[in-house]
Design a protein around this motif. Sequence first.
Motif, PDB file in Angstrom:
ATOM      1  N   GLY A   1       0.814  -1.220   0.000  1.00  0.00           N
ATOM      2  CA  GLY A   1       0.000   0.000   0.000  1.00  0.00           C
ATOM      3  C   GLY A   1       0.843   1.264   0.000  1.00  0.00           C
ATOM      4  O   GLY A   1       0.559   2.212  -0.742  1.00  0.00           O
ATOM      5  N   CYS A   2       1.885   1.272   0.822  1.00  0.00           N
ATOM      6  CA  CYS A   2       2.746   2.461   0.899  1.00  0.00           C
ATOM      7  C   CYS A   2       3.472   2.711  -0.410  1.00  0.00           C
ATOM      8  O   CYS A   2       3.505   3.842  -0.907  1.00  0.00           O
ATOM      9  N   PHE A   3       4.069   1.663  -0.982  1.00  0.00           N
ATOM     10  CA  PHE A   3       4.801   1.859  -2.226  1.00  0.00           C
ATOM     11  C   PHE A   3       3.862   2.123  -3.394  1.00  0.00           C
ATOM     12  O   PHE A   3       4.214   2.858  -4.324  1.00  0.00           O
ATOM     13  N   GLY A   4       2.673   1.559  -3.362  1.00  0.00           N
ATOM     14  CA  GLY A   4       1.693   1.859  -4.402  1.00  0.00           C
ATOM     15  C   GLY A   4       1.251   3.313  -4.352  1.00  0.00           C
ATOM     16  O   GLY A   4       1.126   3.979  -5.387  1.00  0.00           O
ATOM     17  N   LEU A   5       1.030   3.821  -3.146  1.00  0.00           N
ATOM     18  CA  LEU A   5       0.665   5.226  -2.980  1.00  0.00           C
ATOM     19  C   LEU A   5       1.805   6.140  -3.416  1.00  0.00           C
ATOM     20  O   LEU A   5       1.577   7.158  -4.090  1.00  0.00           O
ATOM     21  N   ALA A   6       3.029   5.778  -3.068  1.00  0.00           N
ATOM     22  CA  ALA A   6       4.185   6.576  -3.488  1.00  0.00           C
ATOM     23  C   ALA A   6       4.321   6.570  -5.006  1.00  0.00           C
ATOM     24  O   ALA A   6       4.674   7.587  -5.608  1.00  0.00           O
ATOM     25  N   LEU A   7       4.018   5.433  -5.630  1.00  0.00           N
ATOM     26  CA  LEU A   7       4.076   5.350  -7.093  1.00  0.00           C
ATOM     27  C   LEU A   7       3.038   6.271  -7.730  1.00  0.00           C
ATOM     28  O   LEU A   7       3.327   6.948  -8.726  1.00  0.00           O
ATOM     29  N   LEU A   8       1.854   6.331  -7.155  1.00  0.00           N
ATOM     30  CA  LEU A   8       0.821   7.239  -7.685  1.00  0.00           C
ATOM     31  C   LEU A   8       1.214   8.705  -7.504  1.00  0.00           C
ATOM     32  O   LEU A   8       0.972   9.531  -8.395  1.00  0.00           O
ATOM     33  N   MET A   9       1.826   9.036  -6.379  1.00  0.00           N
ATOM     34  CA  MET A   9       2.270  10.414  -6.166  1.00  0.00           C
ATOM     35  C   MET A   9       3.385  10.792  -7.134  1.00  0.00           C
ATOM     36  O   MET A   9       3.424  11.925  -7.636  1.00  0.00           O
ATOM     37  N   ASN A  10       4.282   9.840  -7.415  1.00  0.00           N
ATOM     38  CA  ASN A  10       5.338  10.109  -8.390  1.00  0.00           C
ATOM     39  C   ASN A  10       4.775  10.249  -9.798  1.00  0.00           C
ATOM     40  O   ASN A  10       5.281  11.040 -10.589  1.00  0.00           O
ATOM     41  N   LEU A  11       3.748   9.487 -10.096  1.00  0.00           N
ATOM     42  CA  LEU A  11       3.100   9.613 -11.400  1.00  0.00           C
ATOM     43  C   LEU A  11       2.479  11.007 -11.553  1.00  0.00           C
ATOM     44  O   LEU A  11       2.570  11.623 -12.623  1.00  0.00           O
ATOM     45  N   TYR A  12       1.889  11.499 -10.501  1.00  0.00           N
ATOM     46  CA  TYR A  12       1.338  12.856 -10.525  1.00  0.00           C
ATOM     47  C   TYR A  12       2.442  13.891 -10.748  1.00  0.00           C
ATOM     48  O   TYR A  12       2.293  14.820 -11.544  1.00  0.00           O
ATOM     49  N   ARG A  13       3.578  13.724 -10.051  1.00  0.00           N
ATOM     50  CA  ARG A  13       4.682  14.668 -10.198  1.00  0.00           C
ATOM     51  C   ARG A  13       5.287  14.595 -11.599  1.00  0.00           C
ATOM     52  O   ARG A  13       5.680  15.607 -12.173  1.00  0.00           O
ATOM     53  N   ALA A  14       5.347  13.389 -12.157  1.00  0.00           N
ATOM     54  CA  ALA A  14       5.890  13.249 -13.514  1.00  0.00           C
ATOM     55  C   ALA A  14       4.964  13.891 -14.544  1.00  0.00           C
ATOM     56  O   ALA A  14       5.422  14.416 -15.556  1.00  0.00           O
ATOM     57  N   ALA A  15       3.674  13.868 -14.284  1.00  0.00           N
ATOM     58  CA  ALA A  15       2.724  14.453 -15.231  1.00  0.00           C
ATOM     59  C   ALA A  15       2.636  15.971 -15.105  1.00  0.00           C
ATOM     60  O   ALA A  15       2.459  16.664 -16.107  1.00  0.00           O
TER      61      ALA A  15
ATOM     62  N   ARG B   1      10.587  16.193 -13.552  1.00  0.00           N
ATOM     63  CA  ARG B   1       9.981  15.017 -14.184  1.00  0.00           C
ATOM     64  C   ARG B   1      10.964  13.857 -14.252  1.00  0.00           C
ATOM     65  O   ARG B   1      10.592  12.701 -14.037  1.00  0.00           O
ATOM     66  N   VAL B   2      12.228  14.150 -14.544  1.00  0.00           N
ATOM     67  CA  VAL B   2      13.243  13.093 -14.586  1.00  0.00           C
ATOM     68  C   VAL B   2      13.428  12.482 -13.207  1.00  0.00           C
ATOM     69  O   VAL B   2      13.516  11.257 -13.061  1.00  0.00           O
ATOM     70  N   LEU B   3      13.473  13.315 -12.190  1.00  0.00           N
ATOM     71  CA  LEU B   3      13.607  12.814 -10.825  1.00  0.00           C
ATOM     72  C   LEU B   3      12.395  11.990 -10.418  1.00  0.00           C
ATOM     73  O   LEU B   3      12.529  10.956  -9.749  1.00  0.00           O
ATOM     74  N   ALA B   4      11.208  12.406 -10.827  1.00  0.00           N
ATOM     75  CA  ALA B   4      10.000  11.632 -10.524  1.00  0.00           C
ATOM     76  C   ALA B   4      10.030  10.276 -11.219  1.00  0.00           C
ATOM     77  O   ALA B   4       9.660   9.259 -10.627  1.00  0.00           O
ATOM     78  N   LEU B   5      10.491  10.243 -12.468  1.00  0.00           N
ATOM     79  CA  LEU B   5      10.580   8.963 -13.170  1.00  0.00           C
ATOM     80  C   LEU B   5      11.625   8.052 -12.540  1.00  0.00           C
ATOM     81  O   LEU B   5      11.422   6.838 -12.439  1.00  0.00           O
ATOM     82  N   ASP B   6      12.743   8.623 -12.091  1.00  0.00           N
ATOM     83  CA  ASP B   6      13.763   7.819 -11.425  1.00  0.00           C
ATOM     84  C   ASP B   6      13.238   7.269 -10.098  1.00  0.00           C
ATOM     85  O   ASP B   6      13.494   6.115  -9.752  1.00  0.00           O
ATOM     86  N   THR B   7      12.484   8.062  -9.382  1.00  0.00           N
ATOM     87  CA  THR B   7      11.900   7.591  -8.126  1.00  0.00           C
ATOM     88  C   THR B   7      10.825   6.542  -8.390  1.00  0.00           C
ATOM     89  O   THR B   7      10.646   5.613  -7.596  1.00  0.00           O
ATOM     90  N   MET B   8      10.130   6.663  -9.520  1.00  0.00           N
ATOM     91  CA  MET B   8       9.154   5.627  -9.887  1.00  0.00           C
ATOM     92  C   MET B   8       9.850   4.301 -10.141  1.00  0.00           C
ATOM     93  O   MET B   8       9.325   3.243  -9.777  1.00  0.00           O
TER      94      MET B   8
ATOM     95  N   ALA C   1      11.017  -1.802  -5.596  1.00  0.00           N
ATOM     96  CA  ALA C   1      10.574  -2.214  -4.258  1.00  0.00           C
ATOM     97  C   ALA C   1       9.322  -3.085  -4.346  1.00  0.00           C
ATOM     98  O   ALA C   1       9.212  -4.084  -3.621  1.00  0.00           O
ATOM     99  N   LEU C   2       8.392  -2.741  -5.224  1.00  0.00           N
ATOM    100  CA  LEU C   2       7.190  -3.562  -5.382  1.00  0.00           C
ATOM    101  C   LEU C   2       7.531  -4.944  -5.935  1.00  0.00           C
ATOM    102  O   LEU C   2       6.938  -5.948  -5.524  1.00  0.00           O
ATOM    103  N   MET C   3       8.489  -5.013  -6.853  1.00  0.00           N
ATOM    104  CA  MET C   3       8.894  -6.315  -7.388  1.00  0.00           C
ATOM    105  C   MET C   3       9.532  -7.178  -6.310  1.00  0.00           C
ATOM    106  O   MET C   3       9.266  -8.384  -6.233  1.00  0.00           O
ATOM    107  N   ILE C   4      10.347  -6.584  -5.469  1.00  0.00           N
ATOM    108  CA  ILE C   4      10.981  -7.344  -4.392  1.00  0.00           C
ATOM    109  C   ILE C   4       9.942  -7.800  -3.376  1.00  0.00           C
ATOM    110  O   ILE C   4       9.979  -8.948  -2.902  1.00  0.00           O
ATOM    111  N   LEU C   5       8.994  -6.934  -3.054  1.00  0.00           N
ATOM    112  CA  LEU C   5       7.930  -7.334  -2.130  1.00  0.00           C
ATOM    113  C   LEU C   5       7.096  -8.470  -2.707  1.00  0.00           C
ATOM    114  O   LEU C   5       6.719  -9.403  -1.990  1.00  0.00           O
ATOM    115  N   TYR C   6       6.828  -8.410  -3.998  1.00  0.00           N
ATOM    116  CA  TYR C   6       6.071  -9.485  -4.633  1.00  0.00           C
ATOM    117  C   TYR C   6       6.865 -10.787  -4.626  1.00  0.00           C
ATOM    118  O   TYR C   6       6.303 -11.864  -4.450  1.00  0.00           O
TER     119      TYR C   6
END
Length: 89
Positions: A11-25, A33-40, A46-51
């Motif tokens: 949930g935390c990383f999913g929410l952070a991903l959505l916030m980064n998507l907003y910043r990238a847009a 935008r580059v920093l937001a994409l790098d953070t995404m 992190a989501l792949m490792i959790l999965y």
Amino acid sequence: MIGYALLFAFGCFGLALLMNLYRAATGPTVPDRVLALDTMVVNVIALMILYGIWQGTAMYFEASLLFAMTGFISTVAYSRFMLRGNIIE
């Protein structure tokens, strides 16, 4: 207990991903935008490792390493393009 921690982390990383998507847009400048994409990329890793932990397999750890290398190279290439105007000299 680990199941609850994994769900919370998802949930935390999913929410952070959505916030980064907003910043990238809606980023005011291109470096934002580059920093937001790098953070995404970091959040997706992190989501792949959790999965991988959730599924109990090591395949996702290897895939996350490949994704990390690709994300790093793309960020460096785009930064060089923004600074110099070309990537390969």
